[in-house]
Design a protein around this motif. Structure first.
Motif, PDB file in Angstrom:
ATOM      1  N   TYR A   4       0.869  -1.181   0.000  1.00  0.00           N
ATOM      2  CA  TYR A   4       0.000   0.000   0.000  1.00  0.00           C
ATOM      3  C   TYR A   4       0.900   1.223   0.000  1.00  0.00           C
ATOM      4  O   TYR A   4       2.128   1.109   0.016  1.00  0.00           O
ATOM      5  CB  TYR A   4      -0.929   0.008   1.218  1.00  0.00           C
ATOM      6  CG  TYR A   4      -0.234   0.147   2.549  1.00  0.00           C
ATOM      7  CD1 TYR A   4      -0.070   1.401   3.146  1.00  0.00           C
ATOM      8  CD2 TYR A   4       0.274  -0.962   3.220  1.00  0.00           C
ATOM      9  CE1 TYR A   4       0.574   1.537   4.365  1.00  0.00           C
ATOM     10  CE2 TYR A   4       0.935  -0.827   4.439  1.00  0.00           C
ATOM     11  CZ  TYR A   4       1.072   0.423   4.997  1.00  0.00           C
ATOM     12  OH  TYR A   4       1.716   0.559   6.194  1.00  0.00           O
ATOM     13  N   CYS A  52      -2.827  -3.028   7.573  1.00  0.00           N
ATOM     14  CA  CYS A  52      -2.757  -3.932   8.715  1.00  0.00           C
ATOM     15  C   CYS A  52      -2.365  -3.172   9.985  1.00  0.00           C
ATOM     16  O   CYS A  52      -2.166  -1.962   9.972  1.00  0.00           O
ATOM     17  CB  CYS A  52      -1.763  -5.064   8.435  1.00  0.00           C
ATOM     18  SG  CYS A  52      -0.145  -4.481   7.905  1.00  0.00           S
ATOM     19  N   ASN A  74      -5.589  -1.472   0.658  1.00  0.00           N
ATOM     20  CA  ASN A  74      -6.233  -2.512  -0.126  1.00  0.00           C
ATOM     21  C   ASN A  74      -7.697  -2.677   0.294  1.00  0.00           C
ATOM     22  O   ASN A  74      -8.125  -2.183   1.347  1.00  0.00           O
ATOM     23  CB  ASN A  74      -5.489  -3.840   0.063  1.00  0.00           C
ATOM     24  CG  ASN A  74      -4.085  -3.803  -0.497  1.00  0.00           C
ATOM     25  OD1 ASN A  74      -3.872  -3.926  -1.688  1.00  0.00           O
ATOM     26  ND2 ASN A  74      -3.101  -3.607   0.389  1.00  0.00           N
ATOM     27  N   GLN A 102      -7.006  -7.414   2.623  1.00  0.00           N
ATOM     28  CA  GLN A 102      -6.010  -7.118   3.642  1.00  0.00           C
ATOM     29  C   GLN A 102      -6.205  -7.985   4.882  1.00  0.00           C
ATOM     30  O   GLN A 102      -5.245  -8.428   5.507  1.00  0.00           O
ATOM     31  CB  GLN A 102      -6.074  -5.643   4.019  1.00  0.00           C
ATOM     32  CG  GLN A 102      -4.979  -5.208   4.977  1.00  0.00           C
ATOM     33  CD  GLN A 102      -3.589  -5.454   4.425  1.00  0.00           C
ATOM     34  OE1 GLN A 102      -3.162  -4.806   3.491  1.00  0.00           O
ATOM     35  NE2 GLN A 102      -2.893  -6.440   4.976  1.00  0.00           N
ATOM     36  N   CYS A 149       1.384  -6.494   5.747  1.00  0.00           N
ATOM     37  CA  CYS A 149       1.389  -5.452   4.727  1.00  0.00           C
ATOM     38  C   CYS A 149       2.569  -4.533   4.973  1.00  0.00           C
ATOM     39  O   CYS A 149       3.165  -4.528   6.056  1.00  0.00           O
ATOM     40  CB  CYS A 149       0.084  -4.661   4.723  1.00  0.00           C
ATOM     41  SG  CYS A 149      -0.151  -3.589   6.167  1.00  0.00           S
TER      42      CYS A 149
END
Length: 742
Positions: free
Chosen positions: A155, A173, A198, A203, A209
């Motif tokens: 991301y 996250c 996302n 996610q 992440c």
């Protein structure tokens, strides 16, 4: 110190000051940054390994993949690709250098419309409605493929967000460090104002992440030399894509910021980011310098369509590999400018960083980089000032070019041998600039004469000493040397209150009058004025010319200062100024004396533990009610016919060994007999006190306090005895009192 030397030092100081403005980042010079970046890029290009890393593989959304499968891909294809990578090719970890920001629900929305209209009356369709809906839910299929696998979603953070836009889009996250814990760190984290994440369903299914943006490149010149390993958003700390991938590949060990020393959590003391057994050196922004292995496509690239169809050549390349998925196809091309190529695949930047963290090849640019640069400039400035003052032009030129060669050689040695990034471009430019300045100014250098000696020392020492120095300039050494000397500190009591009661002009006039008088006293006793510190005076004896009676002269000056300040009372009363009270601390010992300071300013001064102790003793005058406090060393160096009142045995702040302190009373034959008797009784009371014979000691101090010649010291020991009687110090007590303040 000759006039030639002073001029050379002044030239060095001027050029040093100009470059310090840049090194301290008060006013950075873009040209110097460009030069430093050029030398950094040159080191990268000259030391590229030129080989890939088989542990890291890039799955590429290339032109062939788009031509074969079209674009955009439905999430079901990504799901199949993930299944293939983990089930067929047995990779270890997968990281997406892609963000899945929008839901893939077009087929679901179409089915919802059709199932409610055209197919509502078709039994065969309605019977399979749930099954069809599941097949058309591409995001659910993709999430299912992500579930339970070592996948890191990508991301991006946004450094700024327009007021009319949402700060947070999509999902990310949990942070690496939550906002509450992050408050413990005084670190210059890169700050984000928003993010693009996302689809929440994806996610939540993924194991982790990491962000793939690099706002630091924009702060520099757009070149990806360094990448932040963490960013701060809403107070919490989040990991980069490369950091999250490495952690995932290692089984998600703890990720920690390491400081030296550990208890000081600031940017200046930040050293590295630790990921389990691995560590990555970082700078003050928690950014790591990318250890490029070679030009673009040095790493193994595998076409995404080959993975999708199970047609990867040499599939063993993927087994147990860390895989990054990115795009190089036209229209999707994620290009970055790097030191090795101005057109470089963005996903390969992450690959280089992952590889560097795995094998510890990341080079360190210390948070104190500016300090290193400044110290280098200082040393170069001193060396060239010395050379041009004492050597021929040819020899000075040889030294200058030798310094440049040494800087370049040391920079490459530390780069290759210690993975340390040393300043190179700016120090070389500084050396050349300083060399040219000295060379151009060489025509104006003149010899030092008596007038220069007088100008240099006239404000420090008495006129008669200046005359001696002018007659024998060769005896003057401005270089640092160690001597047995005596230092004196004096301070005005309650000066803050005094300054608050007068206007600024009156304060200035009062201090000028006071300091002029006190300076005259010190110089009459052959003292050297070191400096004025507001209302305080620092002076010393024994330099620039040796003084065999430095302790005696300092003691005489101290007593004379106490007496002479009273001579100002009538004048101050007439002008409506408050009367002054001063305290004086004196210590003798070995001190470093010479011209010290920086290229900004040099001062003929003294330094060392003995100097520090002298300052501490001045502070103790308030505690003991004595106008002057001196040390055992000064007492021992004084003539035998001088009398002293022993005040105490103390441990001052910063010292472990106790120090005996005294109040100088003057020559014995000048003391009142009653006072001499008091001094003898006081010595006896101290012996009783140190023997812990509290009652006898208390009685003796009390009797002394009632003798008609009161002193604060008697009350002080009575108070201590009362405390120690209730809190016995133990049999091993040495009688010393410890001060925890200056």
């Amino acid at each position: 110190m000759t006039a030639r030397s002073l001029i050379r030092l002044a030239i060095s100081a001027a050029v040093f000051a100009l470059f310090l403005v840049h090194s301290a980042r008060w006013l950075p010079w873009r040209l110097l940054d460009v030069i430093e970046d050029f030398t950094y890029d040159a080191r990268v290009l000259l030391t590229l390994p030129g080989t890939g890393d088989p542990r890291v593989v890039i799955v590429d959304l290339d032109e062939r993949s788009l031509a074969a499968e079209g674009w955009p891909w439905p999430r079901t294809k990504f799901a199949t690709l993930v299944d293939q990578l983990f089930d067929r090719y047995r990779i270890r970890t997968l990281g997406f250098d892609i963000v899945f920001a929008e839901p893939d629900d077009q087929a679901l929305r179409l089915w919802a419309r059709l199932s409610g209209e055209e197919f509502a009356a078709v039994p065969e369709v309605t019977a399979r409605a749930d099954e069809i809906r599941r097949e058309l839910d591409h995001d659910a299929r993709f999430a299912q493929a992500l579930q339970g696998r070592a996948v890191v979603m990508g991301y991006f953070f946004r450094p700024t967000v327009p007021a009319d836009e949402d700060r947070a889009k999509g999902a990310i996250c949990a942070p690496l460090i939550d906002a509450q814990a992050a408050r413990l760190y005084d670190v210059d984290f890169v700050e984000a104002q928003g993010y693009g994440g996302n689809v929440a369903q994806l996610q939540q299914a993924a194991a982790g992440c990491g962000f793939f943006d690099n706002p630091i490149a924009a702060l520099d010149d757009g070149v990806f030399r360094r990448v932040p390993l963490v960013q701060r958003y809403d107070g919490a700390i989040y990991p980069s894509l490369a950091l999250a991938i490495v952690a995932m590949a290692l089984g998600n060990p703890p990720i920690e910021l390491e400081f030296e020393p550990p208890e000081i959590r600031t940017s200046l003391h930040l050293e590295r980011v630790r990921i389990g057994p691995l560590s990555a050196p970082v700078d003050e922004y928690v950014a790591a310098y990318v250890p490029y292995r070679g030009d673009n496509r040095t790493f193994t690239y595998v076409s995404a369509v080959d993975v999708l169809r199970g047609e990867v050549e040499r599939p063993e390349r993927l087994r147990d590999a860390i895989v990054l998925m990115g795009a190089t196809a036209a229209g999707l091309l994620d290009l970055r400018s790097t030191p090795v190529n101005k057109v470089f695949s963005g996903v390969e930047v992450h690959a280089n960083l992952v590889s560097g963290m795995l094998d510890g090849r990341i080079r360190q640019k210390a948070p104190y980089y500016s300090g290193i640069e400044t110290v280098m400039h200082l040393l170069i400035a001193i060396a060239l000032a010395w050379a041009f003052a004492r050597l021929s032009a040819a020899a000075s030129a040889a030294l200058g070019f030798g310094l440049i060669a040494g800087i370049v050689g040391l920079a490459f040695a530390l780069w290759s041998g210690a993975d340390f990034i040393m300043p190179l471009g700016v120090p070389v430019t500084f050396t050349l600039s300083l060399f040219m300045a000295h060379l151009l100014y060489g025509y104006f250098v003149e010899s030092r004469g008596k007038r220069e000696i007088s100008k240099l020392f006239g404000q420090y020492v008495p006129p008669e000493v200046v005359a001696e120095l002018a007659e024998h300039p060769e005896a003057v050494s401005m270089a640092g040397e160690s001597r047995e000397m005596t230092v004196l500190f004096s301070d005005v009591r309650g000066f803050t209150s005094i300054s608050e009661s007068l206007d600024a002009r009156a304060v200035a006039e009062l201090m000028n009058r006071f300091l002029t008088q006190q300076t005259g006293v010190i110089q009459r006793h052959r003292g050297t004025i070191d400096k004025y510190m507001g209302d305080a005076i620092m002076a010393f004896w024994g330099a620039p010319l040796p003084d065999g009676e430095h302790a005696l002269h300092a003691l005489q000056a101290g007593l004379d200062m106490i007496r002479s300040v009273r001579e100002l009372d009538a004048e101050f009363d007439a002008r409506g100024w408050p009367r002054l009270q001063i305290g004086v601390g004196i210590n003798s010992g070995r001190m470093s004396v010479g011209n010290m300071g920086s290229e900004f300013r040099m001062a003929y001064t003294v330094m060392g533990d003995a100097v520090n102790l002298g300052s501490r003793l001045e502070g103790l005058t308030k505690e003991y009610g004595a106008p002057i406090v001196c040390s055992e060393a000064t007492r021992s160096a004084a003539p035998a016919d001088w009398s002293f009142r022993e005040l105490d045995l103390v441990r001052v702040k910063g010292k472990q060994e106790p120090v005996a302190i005294y109040e100088p009373m003057g020559p014995k034959d000048g003391l009142d007999p009653a006072l001499r008797q008091d001094l003898a009784r006081h010595r006896g009371a101290l012996k009783l006190y140190r023997a812990q014979r509290w009652d006898e000691a208390e009685l003796e101090f009390f009797n002394l306090s009632q003798s008609g010649r009161p002193h604060r010291i008697y009350e002080l020991f009575i108070e201590r005895i009362m405390y120690l009687r209730e809190h016995p110090p133990g049999a091993d007590w040495d009688g010393a009192f410890t001060f925890t303040h200056k």
